[in-house]
Scaffold this active site. Structure first.
Site, short mmCIF file in Angstrom:
data_model
loop_
_atom_site.label_atom_id
_atom_site.label_comp_id
_atom_site.label_asym_id
_atom_site.label_seq_id
_atom_site.Cartn_x
_atom_site.Cartn_y
_atom_site.Cartn_z
N TRP A 132 -8.15 20.80 -15.42
CA TRP A 132 -7.61 19.05 -15.61
C TRP A 132 -7.15 18.57 -14.67
O TRP A 132 -6.65 17.10 -13.86
CB TRP A 132 -6.88 18.49 -16.90
CG TRP A 132 -8.76 17.81 -17.71
CD1 TRP A 132 -9.39 18.76 -17.92
CD2 TRP A 132 -8.89 17.32 -17.99
NE1 TRP A 132 -10.15 17.81 -18.87
CE2 TRP A 132 -10.06 16.99 -19.07
CE3 TRP A 132 -8.65 15.44 -17.59
CZ2 TRP A 132 -11.02 16.32 -19.41
CZ3 TRP A 132 -9.19 14.81 -18.09
CH2 TRP A 132 -10.46 14.47 -19.29
N TYR A 168 -11.34 25.90 -13.58
CA TYR A 168 -11.68 25.13 -14.38
C TYR A 168 -10.50 24.66 -14.65
O TYR A 168 -9.16 24.93 -14.80
CB TYR A 168 -12.20 25.54 -15.66
CG TYR A 168 -11.90 24.73 -16.84
CD1 TYR A 168 -13.30 23.84 -16.56
CD2 TYR A 168 -10.63 24.33 -17.96
CE1 TYR A 168 -13.48 22.86 -17.92
CE2 TYR A 168 -11.64 23.27 -18.88
CZ TYR A 168 -11.97 22.64 -18.83
OH TYR A 168 -12.30 21.60 -19.81
N1 LIG Z 1 -6.67 26.60 -28.86
C1 LIG Z 1 -7.19 25.58 -28.75
N2 LIG Z 1 -7.39 26.10 -26.53
C2 LIG Z 1 -7.83 25.04 -26.39
C3 LIG Z 1 -7.76 23.87 -26.29
C4 LIG Z 1 -8.01 23.17 -27.50
O1 LIG Z 1 -8.08 22.89 -28.13
N3 LIG Z 1 -7.29 24.44 -28.44
N4 LIG Z 1 -8.86 22.75 -25.76
C5 LIG Z 1 -9.47 23.65 -24.20
C6 LIG Z 1 -9.66 22.03 -23.25
S1 LIG Z 1 -10.45 20.81 -23.98
C7 LIG Z 1 -9.77 21.87 -22.34
S2 LIG Z 1 -10.62 21.00 -20.98
C8 LIG Z 1 -8.38 23.20 -21.44
C9 LIG Z 1 -7.39 22.16 -20.67
O2 LIG Z 1 -6.54 23.10 -19.84
P1 LIG Z 1 -6.70 22.77 -17.92
O3 LIG Z 1 -7.26 21.27 -17.52
O4 LIG Z 1 -6.46 24.07 -17.01
O5 LIG Z 1 -5.10 22.21 -18.59
P2 LIG Z 1 -3.93 21.06 -17.97
O6 LIG Z 1 -3.18 21.25 -18.65
O7 LIG Z 1 -4.37 20.52 -17.52
O8 LIG Z 1 -3.69 22.20 -15.99
C10 LIG Z 1 -3.52 21.62 -15.62
C11 LIG Z 1 -3.00 22.44 -14.15
O9 LIG Z 1 -3.09 21.44 -13.07
C12 LIG Z 1 -2.32 21.76 -12.49
N5 LIG Z 1 -2.18 20.08 -11.00
C13 LIG Z 1 -2.56 18.98 -11.93
N6 LIG Z 1 -2.58 18.37 -9.93
C14 LIG Z 1 -2.91 19.42 -9.68
C15 LIG Z 1 -2.79 19.45 -7.64
O10 LIG Z 1 -3.52 18.31 -7.50
N7 LIG Z 1 -2.97 20.62 -7.29
C16 LIG Z 1 -3.29 21.40 -8.07
N8 LIG Z 1 -3.02 22.86 -6.94
N9 LIG Z 1 -2.99 21.72 -9.38
C17 LIG Z 1 -2.78 20.60 -10.12
C18 LIG Z 1 -0.66 20.76 -12.75
O11 LIG Z 1 0.27 21.51 -12.88
C19 LIG Z 1 -1.70 22.09 -14.43
O12 LIG Z 1 -1.06 23.08 -14.15
O13 LIG Z 1 -7.56 23.48 -22.65
C20 LIG Z 1 -8.76 24.14 -23.69
N10 LIG Z 1 -7.70 24.72 -24.44
N1 LIG Z 2 -3.18 12.10 -25.54
C1 LIG Z 2 -4.24 13.33 -25.35
N2 LIG Z 2 -5.99 12.65 -25.12
C2 LIG Z 2 -7.18 14.21 -24.19
C3 LIG Z 2 -6.38 15.46 -24.16
C4 LIG Z 2 -5.11 15.53 -24.50
O1 LIG Z 2 -4.10 16.68 -24.61
N3 LIG Z 2 -3.84 14.81 -25.06
N4 LIG Z 2 -7.04 15.96 -23.60
C5 LIG Z 2 -8.14 15.94 -23.85
C6 LIG Z 2 -9.77 16.82 -23.49
S1 LIG Z 2 -9.45 17.60 -22.69
C7 LIG Z 2 -10.43 16.58 -24.72
S2 LIG Z 2 -11.62 17.75 -24.70
C8 LIG Z 2 -10.05 15.38 -25.64
C9 LIG Z 2 -10.17 15.86 -27.25
O2 LIG Z 2 -10.89 15.74 -27.68
P1 LIG Z 2 -11.21 16.02 -29.34
O3 LIG Z 2 -11.88 17.70 -29.19
O4 LIG Z 2 -11.89 15.40 -30.08
O5 LIG Z 2 -9.68 16.32 -30.02
P2 LIG Z 2 -8.77 17.20 -30.99
O6 LIG Z 2 -7.85 17.20 -31.41
O7 LIG Z 2 -8.83 19.26 -30.67
O8 LIG Z 2 -10.02 17.40 -32.04
C10 LIG Z 2 -10.02 16.29 -32.67
C11 LIG Z 2 -9.95 16.70 -34.29
O9 LIG Z 2 -10.46 17.06 -34.79
C12 LIG Z 2 -9.86 18.10 -35.74
N5 LIG Z 2 -10.96 19.41 -36.34
C13 LIG Z 2 -10.47 19.99 -35.86
N6 LIG Z 2 -11.17 21.32 -36.45
C14 LIG Z 2 -11.99 20.62 -37.47
C15 LIG Z 2 -12.95 20.98 -38.15
O10 LIG Z 2 -12.82 22.22 -38.30
N7 LIG Z 2 -13.34 20.06 -39.39
C16 LIG Z 2 -13.01 19.15 -38.91
N8 LIG Z 2 -13.44 17.56 -39.75
N9 LIG Z 2 -12.14 17.98 -37.75
C17 LIG Z 2 -11.36 19.50 -37.29
C18 LIG Z 2 -8.24 17.85 -34.93
O11 LIG Z 2 -7.98 18.05 -36.31
C19 LIG Z 2 -8.35 16.81 -34.48
O12 LIG Z 2 -7.80 15.81 -35.29
O13 LIG Z 2 -9.61 14.85 -25.36
C20 LIG Z 2 -8.60 13.94 -24.26
N10 LIG Z 2 -7.93 13.41 -24.97
MO LIG Z 3 -10.98 19.56 -22.75
#
Ligand SMILES: Nc1nc2c(c(=O)[nH]1)N[C@H]1C(S)=C(S)[C@@H](COP(=O)(O)OP(=O)(O)OC[C@H]3O[C@@H](n4cnc5c(=O)[nH]c(N)nc54)[C@H](O)[C@@H]3O)O[C@H]1N2
Ligand SMILES: Nc1nc2c(c(=O)[nH]1)N[C@H]1C(S)=C(S)[C@@H](COP(=O)(O)OP(=O)(O)OC[C@H]3O[C@@H](n4cnc5c(=O)[nH]c(N)nc54)[C@H](O)[C@@H]3O)O[C@H]1N2
Ligand SMILES: [Mo]
Length: 777
Positions: free
Chosen positions: A117, A115
């Site tokens: 991005w 998994y």
């Molecule tokens: N505590 C907590 N944990 C979370 C979250 C949270 O809200 N709280 N959010 C979760 C969510 S919503 C998400 S989506 C995940 C995100 O987790 P990831 O999607 O795993 O995070 P990224 O940092 O985007 O990692 C992408 C990696 O791919 C590598 N990469 C980029 N391009 C390429 C390529 O072309 N080839 C290869 N081989 N590698 C490449 C980059 O260097 C990077 O290390 O994290 C989750 N974890």
């Molecule tokens: N710049 C930037 N943009 C991104 C990403 C990034 O890493 N950086 N990640 C991308 C990805 S993969 C995803 S999945 C989306 C994530 O999109 P979201 O999941 O919506 O983003 P978060 O920042 O995890 O959460 C949104 C808000 O929810 C609030 N929140 C957390 N817990 C609670 C709760 O219990 N109650 C309430 N009411 N609010 C709460 C947080 O404080 C935050 O301001 O964003 C995408 N866009």
């Molecule tokens: Mo995500």
């Protein structure tokens, strides 16, 4: 500086939008957004740092103890030295061990769920290419769901028949025209709209800009005063509940609606099922506890007066509940959006222009109307006639799977068994940053026989691998992308900006080379005899065919590729009028939802039949394992919101870090009250810990957060110091989070359910090493 004589500008794109990059073909000088927009997206300035960085993986490297005896490796992953090898040596080694493991344990022992991005682009899709190679080799274990919406995407199909989180929203022009009250519930669009899964079309924030000027009533419900609240300033009211208590707060609103006979009984009868059963719980007939505003207030920390005021406000006005996803990335996350839908159903505005709920206004610019478009095709994760995934595990349950091979688990009504994983390959994901409870992950990570990581950078995952393969960044190869996951607004060429750095190779090339080593394939089967540009031309031709059916004509591919210009798709008047659920609302019999009853399910017979204690058959307030209500003395609730100047871990190593780092660490926001009680000043280095681990961070003390809550954004690269009790020197939040499923229904990530302590750090000065590659790399 740029040698202007040789400098040229190349159009490319990242998740954070189309960009213009200045280069002389060897060095990247600068980058900026390519679309006209009044909102500067900081992420677009980082290309130079992404390409030219000491953190890049330069050569294929193998862990010393692995290289010594690959069939029974010595040493410990994450602690051993790395040895440089040639590409041929690395690929021969991988092939031999892959073959041995596959022949001994079968395809399910190979985890290629991988998994992440990655980078955007329709050809160089890292995990897809990995799976394509594994399909040629005979199958693999893949994954179900994602970290983003694991809970919401599982519950929504039971409730409204589709996932809602990745679907187009009622169009923005209609919201701007018809909505009176906009509620951002757990959404921070100013941060999260900087990116999209494809490239951002960059139209989302301008819509919020119009909203700011509209004079409408705007409310944000979030424990943190997010960048979005700051952006709206005086025009937005910020309401801060305790983390994880939103269902209680919504129940209080729902109760007030019923108390005043403000709920839309006609809509409920016509378009929903099970309200009567839910009402028994709401009114306390089934459990003796009426869910009054006072009851809710005691749980969520928002006053009963405010809860009643919201009920009246929503009832009297056209209200759009725009719900983000942070609140469902929690234990019992499924209940959150189920309750949002239930509340919207009680208000009776679902399917009207401007009313109801929307689960993707904060993501990928949902609501920006879909264009008439020539939509690109993209690389597929299986070769022709190849094997598919032989098994799939819920994506966030990977550690449990490694810990308990063969164990029974439940998922969304199914009884399943974890596979016995012997070989893990990650390409395009940063699982050591994204997965919860890093120390538990590190222990489980010792179990497989082989771990391969394809990476651009020396991430923590790469440091904990046996074999590390250097991958190109998207600026070192040719690709194509659309903008807007929903709008399809532009088709963008992504031409190579510079040649691959050091010995980095495209994932496509690596898997093609490895395919050559399998009798089942050969390179030809993997590539179908096409090089990168030939694939892009194929995807483009399919786009042209799709476009033709919408009266959109594309120029010939060669002309397009030569031009270095994006193509903007024409608007569609019809799509500009799109109202989610309009047809269903107009005639639920003729246009049923894809739920068992065809209606919105406030009570689900199907979920009842699963008999899950952690996902009851109607939305319900359930007390999390770790929250305000059961915190030990001095413990605080830990929020891991998504960062402003990164995409997760991507770009943490760039100079953008200077915009947010505090005392050289990841910032930790805490309320002055909580800081005072701990003698912490703004700018101090603090230690944050619980029984799962400890991290260092830099204190940001301000009143933009609910007392009792601290925020450490997700995505800092783990930098565990084994000489200092494993403390993470870079503030990686998942060292502290709990690795538990949202519920048996979605098995989603629950990164936002955790408690931790904070104190001023008084230990020895520890040097940050997150961005220093291992010795001799
Ligand atoms: N505590 C907590 N944990 C979370 C979250 C949270 O809200 N709280 N959010 C979760 C969510 S919503 C998400 S989506 C995940 C995100 O987790 P990831 O999607 O795993 O995070 P990224 O940092 O985007 O990692 C992408 C990696 O791919 C590598 N990469 C980029 N391009 C390429 C390529 O072309 N080839 C290869 N081989 N590698 C490449 C980059 O260097 C990077 O290390 O994290 C989750 N974890
Ligand atoms: N710049 C930037 N943009 C991104 C990403 C990034 O890493 N950086 N990640 C991308 C990805 S993969 C995803 S999945 C989306 C994530 O999109 P979201 O999941 O919506 O983003 P978060 O920042 O995890 O959460 C949104 C808000 O929810 C609030 N929140 C957390 N817990 C609670 C709760 O219990 N109650 C309430 N009411 N609010 C709460 C947080 O404080 C935050 O301001 O964003 C995408 N866009
Ligand atoms: Mo995500």
């Amino acid at each position: 500086m740029a040698n202007t004589a040789k400098t040229h500008t190349i159009l490319t794109a990242a998740h954070w939008g189309p960009m213009l990059v200045e280069t002389d073909g060897e060095t990247v000088f600068s980058s900026r957004g390519a679309l006209k927009t009044s909102f500067v997206n900081s992420l677009q300035s980082a290309v130079r740092d992404q390409v030219h960085s000491k953190t890049r993986v330069r050569y294929p490297m193998v862990r010393k103890g692995y290289l010594a005896s690959p069939a029974s490796p010595q040493g410990v992953r994450g602690q051993d030295e790395f040895v440089r090898v040639s590409w041929d040596e690395a690929l021969d080694l991988i092939h031999a061990q892959h073959k041995r493991i596959r022949e001994t344990y079968g395809p399910s022992s190979i985890f290629a769920g991988s998994y992440g991005w990655r980078s955007n682009g329709v050809l160089h899709k890292a995990a897809t290419l990995l799976q394509r190679y594994m399909s040629l080799a005979g199958g693999y274990t893949g994954h179900l769901g994602d970290y983003s919406t694991g809970a919401a995407q599982a519950i929504m199909p039971h409730v409204v028949g589709g996932n809602e989180v990745y679907q187009q929203q009622t169009s923005w022009p209609l919201v701007l025209e018809h909505t009176d009250v906009v509620v951002l519930w757990s959404a921070n669009p100013l941060n999260t709209l900087k990116i999209a899964w494809n490239a951002s079309d960059e139209q989302g924030i301008p819509y919020f800009e119009q909203l700011r000027q509209s004079g409408k009533r705007l409310i944000c419900i979030d424990p943190m005063r997010s960048e979005t609240v700051d952006f709206f300033g005086e025009s937005m009211e910020w309401i801060a509940p305790h983390m994880g208590t939103d269902v209680a707060m919504m129940l209080g609103i729902a109760y007030t609606l019923v108390e005043n006979d403000w709920h839309d009984a006609q809509f409920l009868a016509r378009c929903t099922t099970g309200f009567d059963l839910f009402a028994k719980y709401l009114l306390g007939e089934s459990d003796g506890q009426p869910k009054t505003a006072e009851w809710a207030s005691a749980i969520c920390g928002v006053s009963a007066v405010k809860i009643r005021e919201l009920a009246k406000l929503f009832h009297e006005n056209t209200t759009m509940l725009m719900a983000g996803w942070g609140m469902q990335r929690q234990q019992f996350g499924e209940q959150k959006h189920w309750m949002v839908v239930t509340l919207a159903a009680m208000l009776g505005q679902i399917g009207t222009p401007g009313g109801g709920f929307g689960l993707s206004y904060h993501f990928a610019n949902g609501g920006n109307p879909t264009r008439r478009a020539a939509v690109l095709a993209s690389m597929q994760g299986a070769v022709k006639g190849g094997a598919d995934a032989v098994d799939k595990i819920p994506v966030a349950r990977i550690v449990e799977a490694l810990e308990n091979p063969g164990a029974l688990y439940q998922h969304n009504g199914m009884d399943r068994h974890f596979p016995d994983i012997r070989f893990v390959w990650w390409a395009g994901g940063a699982n050591f940053t994204h997965h919860q409870d890093t120390n538990r992950l590190i222990r489980a990570w010792q179990r497989p026989e082989l771990v391969v990581i394809s990476e651009c950078n020396w991430t923590a995952a790469a440091r904990h691998a046996d074999i590390v393969l250097p991958a190109t960044t998207s600026f070192e190869r040719n690709d194509l992308t659309m903008t807007g996951d929903y709008s399809n607004q532009h088709l963008v060429p992504m031409k190579r900006v510079v040649m691959p750095q050091a010995e980095a190779r495209d994932d496509f090339e690596v898997f093609a080379e490895l395919s050559e080593r399998w009798e089942t394939g050969g390179r030809e089967r993997f590539t179908e005899g096409k090089n990168d540009l030939q694939w892009l031309e194929t995807f483009y031709h399919i786009a042209a065919e799709r476009g033709a059916s919408q009266q959109v004509t594309l120029p010939p591919f060669a002309e397009f590729w030569q031009a270095n210009q994006l193509i903007e798709m024409p608007t569609s008047e019809q799509n500009g009028q799109f109202v989610r659920f309009a047809a269903f609302r107009a005639d639920p019999q003729a246009n049923p939802l894809k739920t068992p009853s065809g209606k919105i399910e406030i009570y689900s017979e199907r979920i009842a039949s699963f008999n899950y204690a952690d996902c009851p058959p109607h939305p319900m307030w359930l007390e999390p394992d770790e929250w305000h209500g059961n915190a030990e003395p001095q413990q605080l609730q830990l929020l891991s919101a998504h960062p402003a100047h990164r995409l997760h871990s991507q770009l943490n190593h760039t100079s953008l870090r200077e915009q947010y780092a505090v005392a050289g660490r990841e910032p930790l926001t805490l309320h002055p009250q909580d800081a005072r009680a701990r003698n912490i000043q703004d700018g101090d280095v603090v230690r944050v810990w619980n029984h799962r681990g400890q991290v260092l961070a830099g204190a940001v003390v301000n009143d933009g957060i609910k007392p009792g809550v601290i925020c450490l954004h997700e995505g800092a690269w783990p930098d565990l110091d084994l000489q200092a009790d494993g403390i993470c020197k870079n503030g990686a939040v998942n060292v502290l989070t709990k690795d538990l499923p949202s519920s048996k229904l979605g098995n989603g990530c629950a990164g936002n359910t955790a408690l931790a302590w904070v104190e001023k750090y008084r230990g020895p000065a520890l040097t940050l090493t997150a961005f220093d590659p291992p010795a001799n790399a």
